[in-house]
Design an enzyme around this catalytic site. Sequence first.
Site, PDB file in Angstrom:
ATOM      1  CE  LYS A 170      -1.689   3.078   1.894  1.00  0.00           C
ATOM      2  NZ  LYS A 170      -1.507   4.487   1.452  1.00  0.00           N
ATOM      3  CD  GLU A 245      13.041   4.554   8.199  1.00  0.00           C
ATOM      4  OE1 GLU A 245      13.102   5.475   9.041  1.00  0.00           O
ATOM      5  OE2 GLU A 245      13.019   4.737   6.977  1.00  0.00           O
ATOM      6  CB  CYS A 279      13.159   9.562   7.931  1.00  0.00           C
ATOM      7  SG  CYS A 279      13.851   8.292   6.892  1.00  0.00           S
ATOM      8  CD  GLU A 371      10.587  13.333  10.781  1.00  0.00           C
ATOM      9  OE1 GLU A 371       9.461  12.834  10.927  1.00  0.00           O
ATOM     10  OE2 GLU A 371      11.560  12.694  10.346  1.00  0.00           O
TER      11      GLU A 371
HETATM   12  P1  NAD Z   1       2.030   9.008   7.261  1.00  0.00           P
HETATM   13  O1  NAD Z   1       2.707   8.290   8.341  1.00  0.00           O
HETATM   14  O2  NAD Z   1       0.645   9.504   7.488  1.00  0.00           O
HETATM   15  O3  NAD Z   1       1.972   8.106   5.934  1.00  0.00           O
HETATM   16  C1  NAD Z   1       2.854   7.058   5.620  1.00  0.00           C
HETATM   17  C2  NAD Z   1       2.084   5.877   5.021  1.00  0.00           C
HETATM   18  O4  NAD Z   1       1.163   5.368   5.996  1.00  0.00           O
HETATM   19  C3  NAD Z   1       1.237   6.238   3.803  1.00  0.00           C
HETATM   20  O5  NAD Z   1       1.217   5.152   2.900  1.00  0.00           O
HETATM   21  C4  NAD Z   1      -0.156   6.396   4.404  1.00  0.00           C
HETATM   22  O6  NAD Z   1      -1.178   6.187   3.490  1.00  0.00           O
HETATM   23  C5  NAD Z   1      -0.156   5.318   5.464  1.00  0.00           C
HETATM   24  N1  NAD Z   1      -1.119   5.517   6.561  1.00  0.00           N
HETATM   25  C6  NAD Z   1      -1.594   6.699   7.043  1.00  0.00           C
HETATM   26  N2  NAD Z   1      -2.474   6.458   8.042  1.00  0.00           N
HETATM   27  C7  NAD Z   1      -2.548   5.118   8.188  1.00  0.00           C
HETATM   28  C8  NAD Z   1      -3.273   4.267   9.063  1.00  0.00           C
HETATM   29  N3  NAD Z   1      -4.103   4.746   9.979  1.00  0.00           N
HETATM   30  N4  NAD Z   1      -3.108   2.924   8.943  1.00  0.00           N
HETATM   31  C9  NAD Z   1      -2.276   2.419   8.035  1.00  0.00           C
HETATM   32  N5  NAD Z   1      -1.561   3.175   7.172  1.00  0.00           N
HETATM   33  C10 NAD Z   1      -1.689   4.523   7.255  1.00  0.00           C
HETATM   34  O7  NAD Z   1       2.961  10.201   6.818  1.00  0.00           O
HETATM   35  P2  NAD Z   1       2.492  11.561   6.111  1.00  0.00           P
HETATM   36  O8  NAD Z   1       1.212  12.069   6.642  1.00  0.00           O
HETATM   37  O9  NAD Z   1       2.552  11.359   4.664  1.00  0.00           O
HETATM   38  O10 NAD Z   1       3.629  12.537   6.618  1.00  0.00           O
HETATM   39  C11 NAD Z   1       3.497  13.132   7.901  1.00  0.00           C
HETATM   40  C12 NAD Z   1       4.814  13.205   8.616  1.00  0.00           C
HETATM   41  O11 NAD Z   1       5.398  11.904   8.707  1.00  0.00           O
HETATM   42  C13 NAD Z   1       5.898  13.996   7.921  1.00  0.00           C
HETATM   43  O12 NAD Z   1       5.809  15.348   8.165  1.00  0.00           O
HETATM   44  C14 NAD Z   1       7.140  13.411   8.497  1.00  0.00           C
HETATM   45  O13 NAD Z   1       7.434  13.987   9.730  1.00  0.00           O
HETATM   46  C15 NAD Z   1       6.780  11.986   8.702  1.00  0.00           C
HETATM   47  N6  NAD Z   1       7.303  11.098   7.633  1.00  0.00           N
HETATM   48  C16 NAD Z   1       8.374  10.341   7.908  1.00  0.00           C
HETATM   49  C17 NAD Z   1       8.869   9.521   6.938  1.00  0.00           C
HETATM   50  C18 NAD Z   1      10.056   8.662   7.173  1.00  0.00           C
HETATM   51  O14 NAD Z   1      10.699   8.252   6.225  1.00  0.00           O
HETATM   52  N7  NAD Z   1      10.386   8.329   8.396  1.00  0.00           N
HETATM   53  C19 NAD Z   1       8.297   9.474   5.681  1.00  0.00           C
HETATM   54  C20 NAD Z   1       7.159  10.260   5.440  1.00  0.00           C
HETATM   55  C21 NAD Z   1       6.677  11.051   6.435  1.00  0.00           C
END
Ligand code: NAD
Length: 464
Positions: A170, A245, A279, A371
């Site tokens: 996903k 991660e 990250c 972050e």
């Molecule tokens: P997120 O954690 O919401 O999304 C990451 C993935 O998780 C996406 O595929 C999303 O669809 C999925 N997801 C979201 N809610 C979910 C749920 N309830 N159950 C299962 N899957 C779910 O990240 P974001 O909103 O795109 O970004 C927000 C913040 O996250 C950023 O500002 C940053 O701080 C952090 N981030 C970190 C990384 C990293 O590499 N560590 C990557 C992206 C974002």
Amino acid sequence: MKPHDGMYIDGDWRPAAGSGTIDVVNPADEQVFATVPAGTADDVDAAVRAARAAFRGWAATPPAERAARIAALRDVLAARSEEIAETVTAELGAPLAFSRAVHAGLPVAVAGSYAELAAAHPFEERIGNSTVLHEPVGVVGAITPWNYPLHQIVAKVAPALAAGCTVVLKPAEDTPLVAQLFAEAVHEAGLPAGVFNLVTGLGPVAGQALAAHEDVDLVSFTGSTAVGRQIAATAGAAVKRVALELGGKSANVVLPGADLAKAVNVGVANVMSNTGQTCSAWTRMLVHRERYEEAVALAVTAAAKYVPGERIGPVVNARQHERVLGYIAKGVEEGARLVAGGTEVPRTRGYWVSPTVFADVTAEMTIAQEEIFGPVLSILAYEDEEDALRIANGTVYGLAGAVWAGDDAAAVAFARRMDTGQVDINGGRFNPLAPFGGYKQSGVGRELGPHGLTEYLQTKSLQF
Ligand code: NAD
């Protein structure tokens, strides 16, 4: 590539179960340029069934043959790298040169590493009167973010396939096209039907359904700590393995005796790269008070080279734009000294942010703790090594970091005391085989190289 309006399940593109769609937006100009289907729990269920049905056969496939399929996948990714770079630039906004080198280049290297590791891994060992079998965990649910969209897919799928697992992916809603392109590459590489499946969709719907599915054995997630916590709770209820991660607030520690200009220049490049959406970015620079102003001046000069639209792209979406600008405003409000960039946006159309540098940041300020995930560097002063260590270790995160000193031994001695998963010593190069992952709230488990492969294995002991 032409966007697909279905899901890649059981070796073919199938119509989605529901009728919802997700718009794909170019962050450079806010134009919707494609749509993909928004998957439902039914799509996830169909994908998990396909992965389950394919599991025994793939697990029993000799490692050398699995390795050959992964090598074929690497070759397709290499052959289609220009298309990959253009797709990532369109949906993420990264400058094309960066997309070519990193977003398209790194996945080829990582897939190649797993073609080799799959063939060479000791899946059996003898310990006393036991033969220990390292067997695949089963069906993997992979949930990935948008910041390194193809790398994060490959860093999960390649080791899972090498281990003999089957996968349902996903991907992030902001970058679904490169995930569809990856599914095409899997197909072209001749992987058996059901070994890899793709469901595009929203996190709280398709992502949640995948994390909660009773026939998924391991959930591997990269993204925010907030969602990671939720996924761990969901998986925990079903006693399912998780690999997480998550975020970071990594420290770039410049010790007395270091080459200050090099440390600052590399440090600024590290933060600005991918528009700060990394990250493991070293978003806190720690400099001894005696050379502090010199470091600030160097950082201002270095940041000026990151001209928006040339060396730095926009941030990914409207929400991140608002969030990053909000953090910059917060930095000013809490008394940090803005020395470059700020809340004024370089272009009105698109999600552009000026490369921003804050001086006089103190360890407890929001911009030193949370972050930001944008092109924002905080420079902090320390009094002595103990103070530097206290600041470096003083966040809830522990993903990466850097130490610069007059010699490697002094930097290594400091790095040993840091609570973090990866430290680059005096500008040490990125190693795609080194374990990558977090201490503390930066996550659970490791990706890349042999350590990344063992995440997808479980052990069985036979006594004879
Ligand atoms: P997120 O954690 O919401 O999304 C990451 C993935 O998780 C996406 O595929 C999303 O669809 C999925 N997801 C979201 N809610 C979910 C749920 N309830 N159950 C299962 N899957 C779910 O990240 P974001 O909103 O795109 O970004 C927000 C913040 O996250 C950023 O500002 C940053 O701080 C952090 N981030 C970190 C990384 C990293 O590499 N560590 C990557 C992206 C974002």
